[in-house]
Design a protein around this motif. Structure first.
Motif, mmCIF file in Angstrom:
data_model
loop_
_atom_site.group_PDB
_atom_site.id
_atom_site.type_symbol
_atom_site.label_atom_id
_atom_site.label_comp_id
_atom_site.label_asym_id
_atom_site.label_seq_id
_atom_site.Cartn_x
_atom_site.Cartn_y
_atom_site.Cartn_z
ATOM 1 N N ALA A 50 117.974 60.228 109.503
ATOM 2 C CA ALA A 50 116.641 60.146 110.100
ATOM 3 C C ALA A 50 116.020 58.791 109.784
ATOM 4 O O ALA A 50 116.269 58.213 108.722
ATOM 5 C CB ALA A 50 115.752 61.268 109.589
ATOM 6 N N LEU A 51 115.221 58.310 110.718
ATOM 7 C CA LEU A 51 114.431 57.098 110.511
ATOM 8 C C LEU A 51 112.971 57.461 110.684
ATOM 9 O O LEU A 51 112.608 58.193 111.601
ATOM 10 C CB LEU A 51 114.809 56.017 111.526
ATOM 11 C CG LEU A 51 114.025 54.707 111.389
ATOM 12 C CD1 LEU A 51 114.601 53.866 110.256
ATOM 13 C CD2 LEU A 51 114.029 53.909 112.691
ATOM 14 N N ALA A 52 112.128 56.947 109.794
ATOM 15 C CA ALA A 52 110.691 57.168 109.923
ATOM 16 C C ALA A 52 110.025 55.876 110.377
ATOM 17 O O ALA A 52 110.357 54.792 109.895
ATOM 18 C CB ALA A 52 110.099 57.623 108.602
ATOM 19 N N ILE A 53 109.101 56.007 111.322
ATOM 20 C CA ILE A 53 108.260 54.875 111.682
ATOM 21 C C ILE A 53 106.820 55.230 111.331
ATOM 22 O O ILE A 53 106.343 56.315 111.638
ATOM 23 C CB ILE A 53 108.391 54.476 113.167
ATOM 24 C CG1 ILE A 53 108.067 55.629 114.109
ATOM 25 C CG2 ILE A 53 109.771 53.924 113.453
ATOM 26 C CD1 ILE A 53 107.985 55.214 115.575
ATOM 27 N N ASN A 54 106.168 54.314 110.635
ATOM 28 C CA ASN A 54 104.781 54.512 110.222
ATOM 29 C C ASN A 54 103.907 53.648 111.132
ATOM 30 O O ASN A 54 103.950 52.420 111.058
ATOM 31 C CB ASN A 54 104.606 54.114 108.760
ATOM 32 C CG ASN A 54 103.167 54.280 108.286
ATOM 33 O OD1 ASN A 54 102.271 54.545 109.074
ATOM 34 N ND2 ASN A 54 102.951 54.107 106.993
ATOM 35 N N CYS A 55 103.126 54.297 111.977
ATOM 36 C CA CYS A 55 102.278 53.584 112.924
ATOM 37 C C CYS A 55 100.852 53.435 112.424
ATOM 38 O O CYS A 55 99.890 53.450 113.206
ATOM 39 C CB CYS A 55 102.321 54.271 114.283
ATOM 40 S SG CYS A 55 103.942 54.187 115.075
ATOM 41 N N THR A 56 100.702 53.307 111.106
ATOM 42 C CA THR A 56 99.407 52.979 110.536
ATOM 43 C C THR A 56 98.885 51.683 111.147
ATOM 44 O O THR A 56 99.672 50.842 111.611
ATOM 45 C CB THR A 56 99.504 52.823 109.003
ATOM 46 O OG1 THR A 56 98.244 52.426 108.486
ATOM 47 C CG2 THR A 56 100.539 51.780 108.610
ATOM 48 N N VAL B 90 111.287 60.400 112.788
ATOM 49 C CA VAL B 90 110.037 60.905 112.236
ATOM 50 C C VAL B 90 108.954 59.921 112.682
ATOM 51 O O VAL B 90 108.889 58.795 112.201
ATOM 52 C CB VAL B 90 110.081 61.010 110.703
ATOM 53 C CG1 VAL B 90 108.742 61.501 110.162
ATOM 54 C CG2 VAL B 90 111.208 61.945 110.270
ATOM 55 N N PHE B 91 108.143 60.356 113.622
ATOM 56 C CA PHE B 91 107.139 59.489 114.238
ATOM 57 C C PHE B 91 105.811 59.739 113.533
ATOM 58 O O PHE B 91 105.134 60.732 113.776
ATOM 59 C CB PHE B 91 107.038 59.818 115.729
ATOM 60 C CG PHE B 91 106.409 58.747 116.577
ATOM 61 C CD1 PHE B 91 105.144 58.268 116.298
ATOM 62 C CD2 PHE B 91 107.070 58.230 117.674
ATOM 63 C CE1 PHE B 91 104.554 57.287 117.073
ATOM 64 C CE2 PHE B 91 106.509 57.246 118.468
ATOM 65 C CZ PHE B 91 105.246 56.765 118.161
ATOM 66 N N GLY B 92 105.446 58.817 112.650
ATOM 67 C CA GLY B 92 104.233 58.992 111.859
ATOM 68 C C GLY B 92 103.094 58.140 112.376
ATOM 69 O O GLY B 92 103.303 57.002 112.803
ATOM 70 N N GLY B 93 101.893 58.701 112.323
ATOM 71 C CA GLY B 93 100.748 57.920 112.761
ATOM 72 C C GLY B 93 99.426 58.568 112.404
ATOM 73 O O GLY B 93 99.349 59.782 112.193
ATOM 74 N N PRO B 94 98.378 57.767 112.346
ATOM 75 C CA PRO B 94 97.050 58.278 112.016
ATOM 76 C C PRO B 94 96.235 58.623 113.263
ATOM 77 O O PRO B 94 96.503 58.126 114.361
ATOM 78 C CB PRO B 94 96.409 57.086 111.298
ATOM 79 C CG PRO B 94 96.996 55.901 112.000
ATOM 80 C CD PRO B 94 98.407 56.292 112.391
ATOM 81 N N ILE B 95 95.258 59.474 113.048
ATOM 82 C CA ILE B 95 94.291 59.797 114.094
ATOM 83 C C ILE B 95 93.140 58.800 113.997
ATOM 84 O O ILE B 95 92.582 58.589 112.921
ATOM 85 C CB ILE B 95 93.736 61.224 113.908
ATOM 86 C CG1 ILE B 95 94.856 62.253 113.940
ATOM 87 C CG2 ILE B 95 92.673 61.540 114.956
ATOM 88 C CD1 ILE B 95 94.450 63.615 113.394
ATOM 89 N N TRP B 96 92.816 58.185 115.114
ATOM 90 C CA TRP B 96 91.630 57.340 115.193
ATOM 91 C C TRP B 96 90.854 57.721 116.440
ATOM 92 O O TRP B 96 91.431 57.818 117.525
ATOM 93 C CB TRP B 96 92.002 55.843 115.233
ATOM 94 C CG TRP B 96 92.453 55.326 113.908
ATOM 95 C CD1 TRP B 96 93.712 54.963 113.549
ATOM 96 C CD2 TRP B 96 91.643 55.140 112.745
ATOM 97 N NE1 TRP B 96 93.755 54.569 112.238
ATOM 98 C CE2 TRP B 96 92.486 54.661 111.720
ATOM 99 C CE3 TRP B 96 90.288 55.324 112.463
ATOM 100 C CZ2 TRP B 96 92.033 54.370 110.435
ATOM 101 C CZ3 TRP B 96 89.827 55.026 111.189
ATOM 102 C CH2 TRP B 96 90.689 54.556 110.190
ATOM 103 N N MET B 97 89.569 57.974 116.269
ATOM 104 C CA MET B 97 88.697 58.344 117.388
ATOM 105 C C MET B 97 89.243 59.569 118.133
ATOM 106 O O MET B 97 89.196 59.668 119.355
ATOM 107 C CB MET B 97 88.515 57.166 118.343
ATOM 108 C CG MET B 97 87.945 55.934 117.633
ATOM 109 S SD MET B 97 87.831 54.466 118.658
ATOM 110 C CE MET B 97 86.334 54.882 119.579
#
Length: 202
Positions: free
Chosen positions: A5-11, A79-86
Motif C-alpha cells: 500500500a502507498l499512502a498520500i497525504n493531501c494536507t 490510502v488517500f488521506g486528506g483534510p476537510i476544509w470548508m
C-alpha cells in the motif's frame, strides 16, 4: 500473497516537519494494515511536490506528477488521506483527482485503465463536519477513473463544531476510529488480494 500500500497525504502543509492530523490518521491505518500483513511502504506528502494543474499524466517541465503516478500504480492499495476544509476535501486532494482524469484515456487493449484491479480507501480528518461529503467526493471520483472501493472504505474523525482540538492532538485514538481502521484494512486487503488473483476482464 504479498500486498503493498502507498499512502498520500493531501494536507495543505508543505513542510514535512509540520505535524499533520492526516499523517496521524494514516498511522492508525498503517497499524491496522500491518495486522493484515500489508505494509504501507511510504507516505507521500503531496504539497511537498510540484504537482502542476492539468488533466494529463505529464504537464511538462517541473511536473512531479509522473513520478508520483508511477509510485501510486506500483502498489495494490492506495490510502488517500486528506483534510476537510470548508466542509469538503481540500484542494491538494482535488489536484490529485484531476491528474488521475488522464487514466480515462490510458486504457489497455481490453479497455482497462491503469488503476483497474487496484483498491483505494480514505483517511479523512477535520473539525465540525464534512467527512461523509468528502468521502463521497473521493469515492465517486476514484471510481470514475478505475479504482475499486471496498465496503467500509473510509476511516475518519471530526472534532466538535467551532472546536480547536485536532486529531493529532488527542491523548489517544478513539476506540471507534481504531475499530473502523481495522475494518477498512481488512476489507481492502481482502479485495486487493482477490483482484490480484483474478483481475477484471475488461
Amino acid at each position: 500473497m504479498t500486498l503493498k500500500a502507498l499512502a498520500i497525504n493531501c494536507t495543505l502543509k508543505s513542510d514535512p516537519a509540520e505535524p499533520s492530523s492526516t499523517d496521524a490518521m494514516i498511522a492508525v491505518l498503517a497499524k491496522a494494515f500491518a495486522e493484515r500483513d500489508v505494509e504501507i511502504t511510504e507516505t507521500v506528502r503531496v504539497a511537498e511536490l510540484n504537482v502542476l494543474p492539468g488533466v494529463t499524466s505529464n504537464e511538462g517541465e517541473g511536473d512531479d506528477w509522473p513520478g508520483l503516478r508511477e509510485k501510486i500504480l506500483a502498489h495494490d492499495i492506495l490510502v488517500f488521506g486528506g483534510p476537510i476544509w470548508m466542509g469538503q476535501i481540500g484542494s491538494v486532494a482535488k489536484r490529485v483527482l484531476e491528474r488521475m482524469d488522464a487514466f480515462l484515456d490510458e486504457t489497455d487493449d481490453q479497455g482497462r485503465m491503469p488503476s483497474y484491479g487496484k483498491v483505494a480507501v480514505a483517511a479523512i480528518v477535520g473539525n465540525e463536519d464534512g467527512a461523509h461529503f468528502s468521502s463521497a467526493q473521493l469515492f465517486q471520483s476514484l471510481n470514475d477513473v478505475g479504482w475499486t472501493i471496498p465496503a467500509v472504505a473510509a476511516c475518519y474523525w471530526v472534532g466538535e463544531a467551532m472546536g480547536s482540538i485536532d486529531f493529532k492532538d488527542l491523548d489517544k485514538t478513539p476506540e471507534k476510529v481504531t475499530k473502523t481502521a481495522r475494518m477498512v484494512a481488512g476489507n481492502a486487503a481482502h479485495l486487493a488480494g482477490l483482484l490480484k488473483t483474478s483481475p477484471y476482464p475488461g
